[in-house]
Design an enzyme around this catalytic site. Structure first.
Site, PDB file in Angstrom:
ATOM      1  N   HIS A  19      -4.140  -5.576  -2.296  1.00 47.70           N
ATOM      2  CA  HIS A  19      -5.591  -5.537  -2.121  1.00 47.70           C
ATOM      3  C   HIS A  19      -6.332  -4.882  -3.285  1.00 47.70           C
ATOM      4  O   HIS A  19      -7.314  -5.404  -3.791  1.00 47.70           O
ATOM      5  CB  HIS A  19      -5.955  -4.764  -0.852  1.00 47.70           C
ATOM      6  N   ARG A  75      10.378 -16.123  17.974  1.00 43.78           N
ATOM      7  CA  ARG A  75      11.598 -15.953  18.768  1.00 43.78           C
ATOM      8  C   ARG A  75      11.296 -15.552  20.204  1.00 43.78           C
ATOM      9  O   ARG A  75      12.038 -15.885  21.120  1.00 43.78           O
ATOM     10  CB  ARG A  75      12.423 -14.811  18.179  1.00 43.78           C
ATOM     11  N   LYS A 130       0.844 -11.329   2.853  1.00 39.69           N
ATOM     12  CA  LYS A 130       1.391 -10.321   1.962  1.00 39.69           C
ATOM     13  C   LYS A 130       2.375  -9.431   2.723  1.00 39.69           C
ATOM     14  O   LYS A 130       2.251  -9.380   3.938  1.00 39.69           O
ATOM     15  CB  LYS A 130       0.270  -9.478   1.356  1.00 39.69           C
ATOM     16  N   HIS A 139      -6.693 -10.573   2.575  1.00 38.64           N
ATOM     17  CA  HIS A 139      -7.947 -10.622   3.341  1.00 38.64           C
ATOM     18  C   HIS A 139      -9.070  -9.823   2.684  1.00 38.64           C
ATOM     19  O   HIS A 139     -10.233 -10.003   3.017  1.00 38.64           O
ATOM     20  CB  HIS A 139      -7.738 -10.193   4.800  1.00 38.64           C
ATOM     21  N   GLU A 183      -7.567   5.712   4.725  1.00 37.00           N
ATOM     22  CA  GLU A 183      -7.788   5.376   6.132  1.00 37.00           C
ATOM     23  C   GLU A 183      -7.441   6.547   7.044  1.00 37.00           C
ATOM     24  O   GLU A 183      -6.586   7.381   6.708  1.00 37.00           O
ATOM     25  CB  GLU A 183      -6.923   4.186   6.517  1.00 37.00           C
ATOM     26  N   LYS A 189      -2.872   6.782   4.242  1.00 37.35           N
ATOM     27  CA  LYS A 189      -3.017   6.738   5.706  1.00 37.35           C
ATOM     28  C   LYS A 189      -3.118   8.163   6.223  1.00 37.35           C
ATOM     29  O   LYS A 189      -2.630   9.107   5.589  1.00 37.35           O
ATOM     30  CB  LYS A 189      -1.789   6.074   6.332  1.00 37.35           C
ATOM     31  N   ASP A 239       1.763  -1.941   0.197  1.00 41.20           N
ATOM     32  CA  ASP A 239       0.874  -2.367   1.282  1.00 41.20           C
ATOM     33  C   ASP A 239      -0.580  -2.492   0.811  1.00 41.20           C
ATOM     34  O   ASP A 239      -1.296  -3.381   1.258  1.00 41.20           O
ATOM     35  CB  ASP A 239       0.969  -1.348   2.429  1.00 41.20           C
TER      36      ASP A 239
HETATM   37  C1  BG6 Z   1      -3.635  -4.424   5.617  1.00 42.55           C
HETATM   38  C2  BG6 Z   1      -2.619  -3.328   5.492  1.00 42.55           C
HETATM   39  O1  BG6 Z   1      -3.324  -5.477   4.770  1.00 42.55           O
HETATM   40  O2  BG6 Z   1      -4.918  -3.897   5.277  1.00 42.55           O
HETATM   41  C3  BG6 Z   1      -2.974  -2.188   6.440  1.00 42.55           C
HETATM   42  O3  BG6 Z   1      -1.334  -3.848   5.824  1.00 42.55           O
HETATM   43  C4  BG6 Z   1      -4.370  -1.690   6.150  1.00 42.55           C
HETATM   44  O4  BG6 Z   1      -2.032  -1.136   6.316  1.00 42.55           O
HETATM   45  C5  BG6 Z   1      -5.362  -2.850   6.135  1.00 42.55           C
HETATM   46  O5  BG6 Z   1      -4.711  -0.765   7.160  1.00 42.55           O
HETATM   47  C6  BG6 Z   1      -6.735  -2.397   5.643  1.00 42.55           C
HETATM   48  O6  BG6 Z   1      -7.670  -3.428   5.782  1.00 42.55           O
HETATM   49  P1  BG6 Z   1      -8.797  -3.321   6.883  1.00 42.55           P
HETATM   50  O7  BG6 Z   1      -9.504  -4.636   6.838  1.00 42.55           O
HETATM   51  O8  BG6 Z   1      -8.104  -3.081   8.217  1.00 42.55           O
HETATM   52  O9  BG6 Z   1      -9.652  -2.175   6.484  1.00 42.55           O
END
Ligand code: BG6
Length: 446
Positions: free
Chosen positions: A220, A39, A128, A158, A196, A319, A215
């Site tokens: 993951h 957008r 995702k 990922h 993290e 987090k 998330d």
């Molecule tokens: C993402 C999440 O898919 O993966 C994030 O949305 C997270 O919140 C992240 O921080 C962690 O993956 P990486 O590769 O940044 O360690």
């Protein structure tokens, strides 16, 4: 092929997708056109500059030059069928439609795409979270199935592009040492932890509707669990690998089928993480405190198969935690007491560090200078993760048309099914939302 990024104005494109593409293209040669759509108003030149800057994070920005001439940006409401037709017409090659969009918008785009004649071979790549719950994930899968065959659908995770996550397979299946003990007889419990240091980093609008469970755990960490626990695939291809992963997910359920006793949730209050002061989660921009979104989640599950029955697998991610921890920890059962030896033979353990690529074996050996007193030692092996970013690895699969490293439709649904009881219990407030100061290791006693 042409990569048509829907939602190209977002953080994901700049932070992960384009750098991932740069890391792939700096190692492998693909003829790609990068078309952005969102957008937000932006000119072709601004889009090219963004591509150049993203390449600059990874390699020489001039490496981007050969992709710039064909790069296009189109300002559009991507949920509009007419505009989607224009976007596809702007693609010089067969499109990979990359949905860098929230799940509700993805569903609207898929509905609109039904009115569009997709070129033969069109691939869909979906970020995702895949849907917002089991029901919406099923509905999204049904919508997608009407657009292209499943082999042309790439549900992105990922973590499946991280070299250490993929190393789980080599480590397990290529070593007698591991494979022979990889079962409930030898293993007492497993932890998968992804804590993290970062807080919201401006992602409040997205995160507040997801939370740590959706998330991280639901996506993951369950993929990591599937690789850790699967049977050896007869061949390393998308059918066999993903079928074995799906089998693990189908057998997984919340420990004791008791979501209240098996899950914990918490969110951070103001605090210091390293040299950064973070506000309380509830005061972060884009957060509605009434949603009671968790920033730390911990859930224990069981895999109900002959190999794993009775072994708790605990998944945890948070987090603003004071220690960055990206580990899989496998704790072995203790050996019986050994007559005549002093010291305490702590049970051996295997630790895989997802980010650093280290594998650590915690073993018990005889003490220095005293052959009959046992001491703890650590053996460390390390594999450098390599230059390709996880997003590069995932994009490679999409460009090659190989969905090996993407999440299959049934797997995406199973991931929701596993945590549905937890989500329901949290919604009913049956599990208290605890608090922890940013920079701490989480609430006491976790
Ligand atoms: C993402 C999440 O898919 O993966 C994030 O949305 C997270 O919140 C992240 O921080 C962690 O993956 P990486 O590769 O940044 O360690």
């Amino acid at each position: 092929m042409s990569i048509l990024i829907l939602g190209a104005g977002g953080d994901l494109t700049k932070r992960l997708l384009l750098p991932g593409l740069a890391s792939l293209l700096s190692v492998h040669d693909y003829d790609v056109q990068v078309v952005g759509a969102a957008r937000e108003e932006r000119t072709d030149e601004q889009w090219r500059q963004l591509i150049r800057d993203s390449f600059g994070q990874i390699t020489d920005p001039h490496d981007a030059d050969r992709y710039l001439e064909s790069a296009r940006y189109i300002t559009a409401d991507v949920t509009d069928a007419g505009r989607l037709r224009d976007l596809i017409a702007a693609c010089d090659h067969t499109p990979i439609i990359y949905f860098a969009l929230p799940p509700t918008v993805t569903a609207k785009v898929c509905t609109a795409l039904r009115q569009v004649d997709l070129p033969e071979g069109t691939r869909l790549a979906l970020e995702k979270p895949f849907g917002t719950d089991l029901k919406s994930a099923r509905a999204l899968n049904r919508l997608i199935a009407r657009l292209v065959p499943e082999e042309q659908v790439f549900r992105i995770d990922h973590f499946l592009g991280m070299s250490m996550v993929l190393n789980i397979l080599g480590l397990r299946f290529a070593n007698q040492l591991f494979e022979s003990v990889w079962n409930s007889e030898r293993i007492e419990r497993v932890e998968i932890v992804y804590d993290e240091l970062i807080g919201l980093e401006g992602r409040g609008g997205y995160y507040d509707h997801a939370g740590a469970l959706t998330d991280m755990l639901q996506s993951h960490l369950l993929e990591v669990l599937a690789l850790l626990a699967m049977e050896e695939p007869p061949r390393l291809n998308e059918v066999e690998l993903r079928s074995n992963a799906a089998q693990v997910l189908r057998a997984t359920h919340v420990w004791d089928d008791d979501p209240v006793a098996s899950s914990h949730r918490a969110r951070y209050t103001a605090g210091q993480v390293g040299d950064r002061s973070l506000p309380s989660y509830a005061d972060e921009p884009g957060v509605d405190p009434a949603l009671e979104t968790e920033t730390l989640a911990k859930v224990t599950v069981e895999i109900d198969t002959a190999r794993w029955r009775g072994v708790p697998f605990t998944l945890r991610s948070g987090k603003a935690i004071g220690r960055y921890t990206t580990q899989v920890r496998v704790h072995m059962r203790p050996v019986p007491e050994i007559p005549g030896f002093g010291g305490a033979p702590a049970p051996d353990s295997i630790m895989l560090d997802v980010k650093s690529g280290a594998v650590e074996l915690g073993v018990t050996m005889n003490g220095s200078g005293d052959p009959f007193t046992l001491e703890r030692s650590t053996l460390v092996a390390k594999k450098e993760p390599g230059d390709m970013l996880p997003y590069g690895q995932v994009l490679r699969g999409i460009l090659d048309g190989d969905p090996l490293l993407s999440v299959r439709a049934d797997m995406a649904e199973e991931c929701w099914r596993i945590f549905e009881p937890v989500i329901a219990a949290w919604r009913k407030d049956e599990v208290p939302l605890e608090e922890y100061p940013a920079g701490s290791l989480g609430p006491e006693g976790w």
